[in-house]
Design a protein around this motif. Structure first.
Motif, PDB file in Angstrom:
ATOM      1  N   ASP A 199       1.139  -1.407   0.138  1.00 44.19           N
ATOM      2  CA  ASP A 199      -0.335   0.076   0.375  1.00 44.19           C
ATOM      3  C   ASP A 199       0.977   1.508   0.004  1.00 44.19           C
ATOM      4  OD1 ASP A 199      -1.645   2.355   0.343  1.00 44.19           O
ATOM      5  OD2 ASP A 199      -2.318   1.874   2.793  1.00 44.19           O
ATOM      6  N   PRO A 200       0.994   1.793  -1.206  1.00 42.66           N
ATOM      7  CA  PRO A 200       1.449   3.140  -1.013  1.00 42.66           C
ATOM      8  C   PRO A 200       1.854   4.048  -0.049  1.00 42.66           C
ATOM      9  CG  PRO A 200       0.677   3.118  -3.380  1.00 42.66           C
ATOM     10  CD  PRO A 200       0.117   1.821  -2.337  1.00 42.66           C
ATOM     11  N   GLU A 201      -0.023   4.255   0.258  1.00 43.13           N
ATOM     12  CA  GLU A 201       0.289   4.747   1.817  1.00 43.13           C
ATOM     13  C   GLU A 201       0.864   4.532   2.918  1.00 43.13           C
ATOM     14  OE1 GLU A 201      -1.272   8.308   0.690  1.00 43.13           O
ATOM     15  OE2 GLU A 201      -0.928   6.588  -1.726  1.00 43.13           O
ATOM     16  N   ASP A 202       0.745   3.567   3.212  1.00 44.78           N
ATOM     17  CA  ASP A 202       1.521   3.302   4.187  1.00 44.78           C
ATOM     18  C   ASP A 202       2.898   3.892   4.941  1.00 44.78           C
ATOM     19  OD1 ASP A 202       2.507   1.342   6.337  1.00 44.78           O
ATOM     20  OD2 ASP A 202       1.540  -0.667   4.896  1.00 44.78           O
ATOM     21  N   THR A 203       2.647   4.462   5.665  1.00 43.99           N
ATOM     22  CA  THR A 203       4.013   5.115   6.307  1.00 43.99           C
ATOM     23  C   THR A 203       4.686   3.984   7.212  1.00 43.99           C
ATOM     24  OG1 THR A 203       2.741   5.483   8.475  1.00 43.99           O
ATOM     25  CG2 THR A 203       2.763   7.374   5.791  1.00 43.99           C
ATOM     26  N   ASN A 214       6.410  -2.143   6.360  1.00 45.98           N
ATOM     27  CA  ASN A 214       5.559  -1.958   5.515  1.00 45.98           C
ATOM     28  C   ASN A 214       6.872  -2.753   4.916  1.00 45.98           C
ATOM     29  OD1 ASN A 214       4.801  -1.715   2.803  1.00 45.98           O
ATOM     30  ND2 ASN A 214       4.635   0.908   2.757  1.00 45.98           N
ATOM     31  N   GLU A 243      10.273   7.686  -4.692  1.00 44.89           N
ATOM     32  CA  GLU A 243       9.905   6.604  -3.874  1.00 44.89           C
ATOM     33  C   GLU A 243      11.469   5.560  -4.144  1.00 44.89           C
ATOM     34  OE1 GLU A 243       6.400   4.405  -3.664  1.00 44.89           O
ATOM     35  OE2 GLU A 243       6.460   6.176  -3.279  1.00 44.89           O
TER      36      GLU A 243
END
Ligand code: ANZ
Ligand code: ZN
Length: 823
Positions: A26-30, A71, A529
């Motif tokens: 999940d790209p939003e996962d911090t 992540n 990224e």
């Protein structure tokens, strides 16, 4: 109760993970990020046992990081350009893409079944236009910086594959792919200027020390081969039957041995030899050169080779003594190392000595090492010693004499300090079809013109196939006439495309960056990224890539850094090499008939049992001999673990503190130890500890507190989590039977209750011949046997034992004292 049935379990969970998207990032996962990468596969046929081992091992750090709450990015792709596809196409009258993409589909299906925790949405193939477009874009950036250039030079040529090879692809003088003897051929080829990065490639290895296997670092160091020494200039005497020639330079690592020089040798195949040779000796030199064409560099330098050569009819002048030194040409001097010429110091250089003895030249000792005279012993002396026969330097050691010699030469303007590298520029052009076309147009008036970036990709011509791809000594692309003719992007006049394709090592030098956003059509990768994910935290792959792939990927990363796209300049923070899978002690091969089919193993024992067997067999870096392991034993263990979960009768959420203390302390000790073992990459020991834990839980169920005890549930849940690192299907099923929500992959890592770890321990002293040499923390109830074994295993103690001639007797007073009597 139902029996353990791996096929049914596999069928239950594979679709679940896929629908659930369990391993998609999940790209939003911090949360803290971890990038775990396996070297991507080449699509030759289906997956084999070697893949099964590598990917089982590589999945462990990925799954562990996920359990620890990170992540995790763990992508997969295919290195899908290359010769085998082309050869198959020629044989089957097909297009290389047919073979390539069919194999990729086969492998992908096997991968999915093998249950690697991979984000399939990031899958890439280097032969896709959407990928090689950016390989070409990178080439253009290198070109713009002068890091991609063309030159004429003698190159390694494989007569069978009809293509050039990089130095790195020539193994013992033969083609890495097909084993044919490689010859030298003069051609105009494209190169990457990797030599400009030699110092950084070498120096930045300091960052990797401790995180990469030392042998890989040392192979890279040797490959780059930095030597410090001096260049020395020798004037050449004029002759009557030859033109006057310029002085010749030599590279030496031993300027301190200058007074030991008794002759000069130039590489017989260098132009220099032809310039130096007098008319009288020209014919002899030409015959010698012709014979040399078929001998590889490695053979030429080999210690067993008889020393041969041709006197060139010339003499050089010794820079210190003015003595006349005969100038020879020989094959043991390489044309493309240093200056292609050496000063002969036969007393202290073995190859020079052999040459001097063969040709009857003087041997003059200038370093006194106390050994027999080299002319008598046949062995050059290279040890430490004081200089002799070297007027102003007599008595000096090497450390003082080298700078002194350099200084004297500099003062006389006859030499200077020099650094030399073994590393050569990377020859990247290939006269083959199935690769990324080099995005350059050749124009009669403008010369070499880059294809404008917005016109990328330069697609492979679609109409070539089968026999048209057969090797003809020039690129098959040259036959696609319509494709070749273009208007020059500079002046618009008729021009031609470059018809070579890139070495597939170019494709694999940057794929780890493309995984960050493989679908992005607007740029090569997303720098933001890249800063988030890179460098790769753990890279996993075979030691056969110790030099080529890893060096090239490091080089690319440094250039991309210098382009201003990324802030780091090393791609792989940590590297792990897995061993090979053997059968009967030998690598599997068709000719030996000892191949093991992965699919058959998976059908017979199940995915988890095969994975577990691979990991349990040995530490990851060691080879696994399939003849010595027991996948059926692994399957039995999996069933035993699974039944433990099946037998638990307490409800989820019961407080383990109400359960058996004894089992709890085993469980928590296991977790604490497994954390350390995972850190140390002793994955096989992790499995051994897990087996002990499962046995302890079983025992508690059968003859202890019983199946309802909360500590039994705790033990089973923790066993499932540890097991999920290697046997995801069984672990997931256990987790479900324990009444937990899938997926166990995201179940989190148990926290260790330190209070359960306290054991009664004491310090045992270990003596060798009565002298205190080391200490050990041991349980107070340790047995004499265990204490002895642990004491003898201490590295310090082993050193003493070795030095003192072995163990004679061991006196043990458990738990306090061990005395080893040696000699
Ligand atoms: C004199 C000398 C005396 C040398 C001595 C060695 C020992 P590395 O360490 O690999 O850089 N050499 C130089 N150019 C060469 C070439 N083109 N082909 C073959 N040999 C070459 O080796 C450098 C040494 O290898 C140089 O130092 C030279 O021999 C030789 F006691 O010079 B030496
Ligand atoms: Zn033009």
């Amino acid at each position: 109760p139902k029996p353990y049935d791996f096929a049914e379990i596999e069928a239950r969970w594979l679709p679940f993970w896929e629908e659930d998207g369990t391993f998609e990032v999940d790209p939003e996962d911090t949360r803290e990020r971890r990038y775990v990468l396996d070297m991507f596969p080449y699509p030759s046929g289906d997956l084999h046992m070697g893949h099964a081992e590598a990917f089982a091992i590589g999945d462990i750090p990925a799954r562990y990081a996920r359990l620890r709450g990170c992540n995790v990015l763990h992508p997969i792709g295919w290195d899908s350009f290359g010769l085998p596809a082309e050869n198959a196409a020629i044989k089957n009258d097909a297009h290389p893409a047919d073979w390539t993409y069919a194999n990729i589909e086969t492998q992908a299906a096997s991968f999915k079944r093998y249950a690697i925790s991979t984000d399939w949405s990031r899958r890439l193939h280097t032969s896709d236009e959407s990928y090689y477009r950016w390989t070409q874009w990178l080439f253009l950036q290198f070109h713009r910086r002068g890091l991609a250039y063309r030159k004429d030079s003698p190159v390694n040529w494989c007569p069978k594959d009809q293509t050039v090879l990089a130095n790195e692809q020539v193994v013992d003088g033969a083609c890495e792919r097909c084993g044919t003897q490689v010859i030298k051929k003069a051609l105009n080829q494209w190169y990457f200027k990797i030599t400009e990065y030699a110092d950084r490639l070498l120096d930045d290895m300091d960052q990797l020390a401790g995180h990469w296997p030392e042998r890989v670092l040392s192979m890279q160091r040797n490959w780059i081969g930095r030597s410090t020494g001096a260049t020395v200039r020798y004037e050449i005497e004029p002759v009557t039957d030859g033109a006057d020639v310029a002085p010749i330079d030599v590279f030496t690592t031993r300027p301190d041995t200058l007074y030991g020089v008794t002759f000069m040798v130039v590489a017989a195949d260098a132009d220099l030899a032809q310039q130096l040779v007098t008319e009288e000796h020209r014919q002899e030199l030409e015959s010698y050169r012709t014979a040399l064409g078929h001998v590889s560099d490695i053979e030429r330098q080999s210690a067993d080779r008889a020393r041969t050569g041709v006197f060139l009819g010339r003499h050089a002048v010794h820079p210190m003594t003015g003595e006349r030194l005969p100038v020879w040409a020989s094959d043991y001097v390489l044309a493309d190392y240093g200056t292609g010429a050496v000063m002969g110091v036969p007393a202290h250089d073995q190859r020079d000595l052999e040459f001097a003895l063969a040709m009857g030249l003087d041997v003059r000792v200038v370093v006194e090492t106390g050994e027999e005279h080299p002319a008598q012993s046949g062995s050059a002396t290279s040890g430490e010693g004081a200089l002799v026969n070297s007027p102003a330097w007599d008595g000096l050691g090497k450390e003082q004499a080298v700078p002194r010699a350099v200084q004297v030469l500099e003062d006389k303007d006859l030499g200077r300090a020099t650094v030399n590298y073994r590393l050569r520029d990377w020859l990247l052009s290939r006269q083959r079809f199935w690769g990324a076309p080099i995005p350059i147009v050749h124009c009669p008036s403008c010369g070499e013109v880059p294809v404008p970036e917005e016109e990328l990709p330069v697609r492979l011509p679609a109409d070539l196939r089968g026999e048209q791809l057969a090797p003809k000594g020039k690129s098959p692309l040259a036959a696609a006439e319509e494709w070749v003719s273009v208007d020059c992007p500079g002046c618009g006049e008729p021009a031609t495309r470059d018809t070579d394709t890139m070495d597939t090592f170019v494709d694999s030098s940057w794929y780890f960056l493309r995984f960050l956003n493989p679908q992005d059509d607007a740029r090569v990768f997303d720098p933001a990224e890249a800063d988030r994910w890179m460098p790769v935290d753990q890279y996993v792959g075979g030691v056969e890539h110790a030099i080529l792939h890893l060096l090239y990927a490091r080089f690319f990363t440094k250039v991309i850094h210098d382009l201003g796209l990324i802030s780091f300049d090393e791609p792989f923070k940590a590297l792990m090499n897995q061993g090979q899978v053997l059968n009967g002690g030998k690598a599997m091969s068709k000719s030996l008939g000892n191949g093991v089919d992965l699919g058959e193993q998976l059908d017979a024992y199940g995915v988890d049992a095969v994975r577990l067997t691979m990991v349990f067999a040995s530490p990851p870096e060691d080879d696994v001999d399939w003849a010595d392991v027991s996948p059926s034993g692994s399957a039995k263990f999996l069933a035993r673990a699974w039944r433990v979960a099946q037998d638990v009768t307490s409800d989820p959420g019961t407080d383990p503190a109400d359960g058996s203390d004894q089992l709890r302390s085993v469980t928590h000790r296991t977790v604490a130890d497994v954390e350390q073992l995972l850190e140390d990459q002793k994955f096989n020991v992790v499995i051994a500890r897990l087996m002990e834990l499962v046995n302890a839980v079983r025992k508690e169920i059968d003859s202890g507190a019983g199946p309802a005890d909360p500590a039994v549930r705790e033990g089973a849940e923790i066993a499932a989590r540890i097991l999920s690192l290697v046997a995801p299907y069984t672990a997931e099923d256990m987790w479900a039977m324990l009444g937990r929500e899938p997926s166990v992959a995201n179940a989190g890592w148990p926290s260790v209750d330190q209070s359960l770890l306290v054991e009664d321990t004491t310090t045992a002293v270990v003596q060798v011949k009565g002298k205190l040499r080391d200490k050990l923390e041991v349980a107070t109830d340790i047995s004499a046997e265990d204490l002895e074994a642990r004491a003898l295993a201490l590295p310090k103690i082993q050193k003493y034992i070795e030095a003192d001639g072995g163990v004679r007797k061991v006196i043990v007073r458990a738990p306090k004292l061990v005395n080893v009597v040696t000699g």
